[in-house]
Design an enzyme around this catalytic site. Structure first.
Site, PDB file in Angstrom:
ATOM      1  N   ASP A  40       0.861  -1.169   0.000  1.00 23.72           N
ATOM      2  CA  ASP A  40       0.000   0.000   0.000  1.00 23.72           C
ATOM      3  C   ASP A  40       0.910   1.234   0.000  1.00 23.72           C
ATOM      4  O   ASP A  40       2.135   1.148   0.111  1.00 23.72           O
ATOM      5  CB  ASP A  40      -0.962  -0.006   1.190  1.00 23.72           C
ATOM      6  CG  ASP A  40      -2.208   0.834   0.886  1.00 23.72           C
ATOM      7  OD1 ASP A  40      -2.155   1.669  -0.052  1.00 23.72           O
ATOM      8  OD2 ASP A  40      -3.226   0.671   1.576  1.00 23.72           O
TER       9      ASP A  40
HETATM   10  C1  NOJ Z   1      -4.103   3.792  -0.011  1.00 23.15           C
HETATM   11  C2  NOJ Z   1      -5.262   2.853   0.161  1.00 23.15           C
HETATM   12  O1  NOJ Z   1      -5.158   2.199   1.411  1.00 23.15           O
HETATM   13  C3  NOJ Z   1      -5.359   1.807  -0.926  1.00 23.15           C
HETATM   14  O2  NOJ Z   1      -6.567   1.107  -0.765  1.00 23.15           O
HETATM   15  C4  NOJ Z   1      -5.258   2.421  -2.269  1.00 23.15           C
HETATM   16  O3  NOJ Z   1      -5.362   1.428  -3.259  1.00 23.15           O
HETATM   17  C5  NOJ Z   1      -3.937   3.158  -2.379  1.00 23.15           C
HETATM   18  N1  NOJ Z   1      -3.867   4.201  -1.377  1.00 23.15           N
HETATM   19  C6  NOJ Z   1      -3.708   3.770  -3.745  1.00 23.15           C
HETATM   20  O4  NOJ Z   1      -4.514   4.863  -3.934  1.00 23.15           O
END
Ligand code: NOJ
Length: 776
Positions: A312
């Site tokens: 993430d």
């Molecule tokens: C953070 C989020 O937790 C995740 O779900 C997402 O895919 C990513 N950012 C990318 O935007």
């Protein structure tokens, strides 16, 4: 793994109660495995992962020509500056592409822009390796469907798969190859804002929805230019954040991890998901992005996952503030050695990994393995043949917001709505209701209709508000007038601004429709709350509206269960519409006017108050159940000031018609270790309208080597019944369906007694439970 499934529905188009279920011979289940914890599991290789000698030769050759820096570039994912979906920005992504230091980009779309960036990668870097474009296409790309939790409330796998399919068609036409969806985190704490992004609290429903979404995004063929790679996220146990605060510590037992949080991820692997995303949280003291147990032992060695793993957003970097790595270099080493292939936005690999290799803390073979997985994904998408094959301006023009997509979004939206209350059949709206007062901050608000994580969805102009939807549907002679009346802003609590106007309008109307709930960004990432009440001064206005004596319908728009206990007793009709998407206003009108008979069921428990959280339908028994004591007794498991029961139970939802359930018939009262058992009930539409019902199978394992939940969903089927029609629904259970993590931490079932019932919700044991024995 075999799961309980409905194997037969027999339509009996005659009289109420006239049923003689015919059960076909049931195939024998294969010999059960009693312990799958330590061994690699057997599962079918997804079509996209089949061996391909030509691909292997191509990648061998390519990798032989790559420098270490170019390899690390393939492990690097950066955001474009189009959107910010995290706290830090590296604004050099264009130069990074040019210097071959980045292999994938997210938050960039449109055929034009992805082509422009791709051209730099292909024409201006030494090896011309194409970029992979990812994006958070969660519940629609341009045409926005209901939020994921809303879709889950449909319990309709075809509808959910369709939503993912349409999302893939639109996103791929804009040059996107990869979606960061589905989020398969089980969520049992309504304070956590990301409860809106998943499929709710239940393991079994979560598994089915995970598979439906993966199939929808990826289709049967990853090479097809209208499919995208799916991502199972956030691995793992992200939904168990302490106190419902996003990014907070997770501390759950290994058994709970295995029995509750992991199964939807495994279902995604079974469905052939092409990538995994790590979570921000730690598990048992080790952040997920450095967690070898999760990323290698479970995901690779046990489940045999073939795709690639991305972190993430900056979650490798965050291992430093977690206190798990002393610096970024060490964090990068921990991540790659644990099994992370791609670094999202942290640039930790980019800036540190070469040195870690040079100093012997990371093997070249580890880097090569990660690079191969990512390059393979690009190959399988066909990007080495034609890097521009997805981004297609013509297709983009012809695809976005296609009328059939908008129609699908409207259909999924109405299927997702849950009728929570309908005293005196206030709904559907009577023809005599000529003057409709629409009141509340969400009644005419375009931005709120599409909820959070709405990808490239237009928030300002496209969404159909509820006011617009009702006006479009109302017959001539019926007027729909609107007053905002209240505000959902936290700061509005205590204010009565707008009340007078709303009450004046209410006074002139035949019926009041109050549209209340939360602002769209009060759920989603970084949107936790310590209260589940309607924010602002909405409930105060609602009370005043009810006091007018006019019939009131409350339409809730929200991404989490709200504690609407007062409304549940005082507002005659309540419809939960989630954030219903681009066509949401039409879909709400379809349900309110009765053009569509609501069929949604809650995928999460609604607590009476935040103090009951976490609360879910498959809790464990207590040794001192409340039933043991007299009302108000001490020394039993209860609150002094609130009942134990939730406000609305998992699986609950009303219809404009009524359904009656027959007693359950079992095919046999015992099941051997290689056998199976069938359970049937006949469901009858006893009302006057056609309607759909989600028929649910629950099982209770009475005694185990570890305590067992009070009930568990083990099957469901959504059926359509005409007035007076009966249908027998038959479920088949195998011993594997009753497996859990036993006292010795092996996975398997245990012989013993079970209770089973088939019912319209987790709270209603409409049919008397029946018992069966699982024999050794
Ligand atoms: C953070 C989020 O937790 C995740 O779900 C997402 O895919 C990513 N950012 C990318 O935007």
């Amino acid at each position: 793994m075999r799961k309980a499934r409905a194997i037969l529905t027999v339509a009996i188009p005659v009289l109420v109660g006239a049923c003689a279920p015919t059960i076909p011979p049931v195939a024998q289940a294969p010999a059960p495995s009693t312990d799958v914890t330590a061994v690699a599991e057997e599962r079918a290789t997804p079509a996209w992962a089949r061996p391909d000698a030509k691909m292997d030769a191509f990648i061998d050759d390519l990798m032989a020509r790559m420098t270490l820096d170019e390899k690390i570039g393939q492990l690097t994912l950066l955001t474009s500056d189009w959107e910010s979906t995290g706290p830090t920005m590296r604004d050099t992504y264009k130069q990074d592409i040019k210097s071959g230091r980045v292999g994938a980009i997210f938050n960039a779309y449109t055929a034009k822009y992805t082509t422009e960036l791709q051209r730099v990668a292909v024409e201006e870097t030494r090896l011309g390796i194409p970029l992979l474009f990812g994006y958070d296409v969660i519940h629609g790309h341009r045409t926005i469907f209901p939020i994921s939790l809303g879709e889950a409330a449909s319990w309709d796998m075809q509808a959910i798969e369709k939503s993912a399919r349409v999302s893939a068609q639109e996103a791929s036409a804009e040059g996107i190859h990869w979606t960061f969806s589905p989020m398969v985190d089980i969520a049992r704490d309504a304070r956590w804002g990301r409860i809106s992004e998943g499929a709710g609290e239940d393991v079994y429903l979560g598994q089915k929805i995970a598979a439906a979404r993966v199939h929808g995004y990826q289709g049967d063929d990853l090479r097809a230019t209208d499919t995208v790679l799916a991502t199972a996220k956030h691995f793992a146990a992200y939904g168990a954040a302490q106190a419902g605060r996003d990014y907070h510590t997770v501390d759950i037992s290994e058994r709970t991890l295995r029995d509750v949080y992991l199964p939807p991820f495994e279902a995604a692997v079974d469905a052939g998901v092409a990538s995994f995303m790590t979570s921000f949280n730690e598990y048992d003291g080790v952040p997920a992005s450095g967690n070898k147990y999760l990323l290698t032992d479970v995901l690779r060695d046990k489940w045999g996952f073939d795709g690639f793993v991305v972190t993430d957003y900056t979650s490798i970097n965050e291992m430093v503030p977690h206190g798990y790595a002393k610096n970024l270099a060490q964090a990068g080493e921990q991540a790659i050695n644990a099994g992370v292939d791609m670094d999202m936005q942290g640039a930790v690999y980019m800036e540190n990994l070469a040195k870690s290799v040079a100093e012997g803390r990371v093997d070249t073979a580890t880097i090569d393995r990660a690079v191969r997985r990512i390059v393979e994904a690009k190959y399988r998408l066909g990007l080495f043949e034609d890097p521009y094959r997805y981004a297609d301006a013509e297709r983009e023009k012809a695809t976005l917001y296609k009328p059939e997509f908008l129609e699908a979004a409207r259909d999924v939206a109405r299927r997702s709505m849950v009728l929570l209350r309908n005293e005196g059949d206030v709904l559907p709206l009577a023809a005599g209701a000529k003057k409709i007062a629409l009141i509340g901050p969400l009644g005419d608000s375009k931005p709120d209709m599409i909820g959070s994580w709405a990808a490239g969805g237009d928030r300002q102009t496209r969404p159909v508000t509820i006011l617009e939807g009702l006006r479009a549907r109302a017959q001539s002679g019926t007027t729909v007038s609107y007053a905002k009346g209240a505000s959902y802003d936290f700061s509005a609590a205590g204010s009565t601004d707008g009340f007078a106007e709303a009450l004046a309008l209410a006074g002139k109307s035949d019926i009041i429709i109050a549209v209340m709930g939360e602002k769209w960004d009060m759920t989603g990432e970084a949107a936790s709350r310590t209260s589940l009440d309607l924010p602002g001064n909405q409930e105060a206005l609602l009370e005043r509206l009810v006091a007018t004596g006019k019939p009131v319908v409350l339409v809730l728009l929200s991404g989490r269960p709200n504690s609407v206990e007062w409304a549940s007793k005082n507002v005659p009709a309540i419809l939960h519409a989630w954030y219903p998407g681009t066509q949401g206003g039409h879909a709400v009108a379809d349900v309110l006017f009765g053009d569509y008979n609501p069929s949604g069921k809650l995928p999460v428990t609604f607590p009476r108050t935040v103090g009951q959280v976490p609360i879910h339908y498959d809790m464990k028994h207590t040794g001192r159940p409340i039933e043991l004591g007299a009302p108000g007794a001490k020394y039993v498991s209860r609150y002094l000031n609130t009942p134990n029961d939730p406000l609305y139970r998992f699986g609950y939802g009303l219809s404009y018609t009524d359904f009656a359930y027959s007693p359950v018939t079992l095919g046999s009262t015992s099941m051997g270790p290689r056998g199976s058992i069938t359970a049937s009930a006949t469901v009858t539409n006893t009302g006057k309208r056609a309607g759909e019902e989600v028929v649910q199978l629950y099982v209770q394992d009475l005694v185990g080597s570890v305590t067992r939940p009070v009930q568990q969903l083990k099957g469901f089927e959504k059926i359509l019944l005409q007035p007076g029609e009966s249908r027998t629904v038959t479920f088949e259970l195998h011993p594997e369906d009753l497996a859990f993590t036993r006292a010795d931490m092996t996975h398997g079932w245990e012989p013993g007694e079970f209770r089973l019932w088939i019912a319209p919700s987790s709270g209603a044991q409409a049919s008397t439970p029946v018992s069966f024995t699982l024999t050794e």
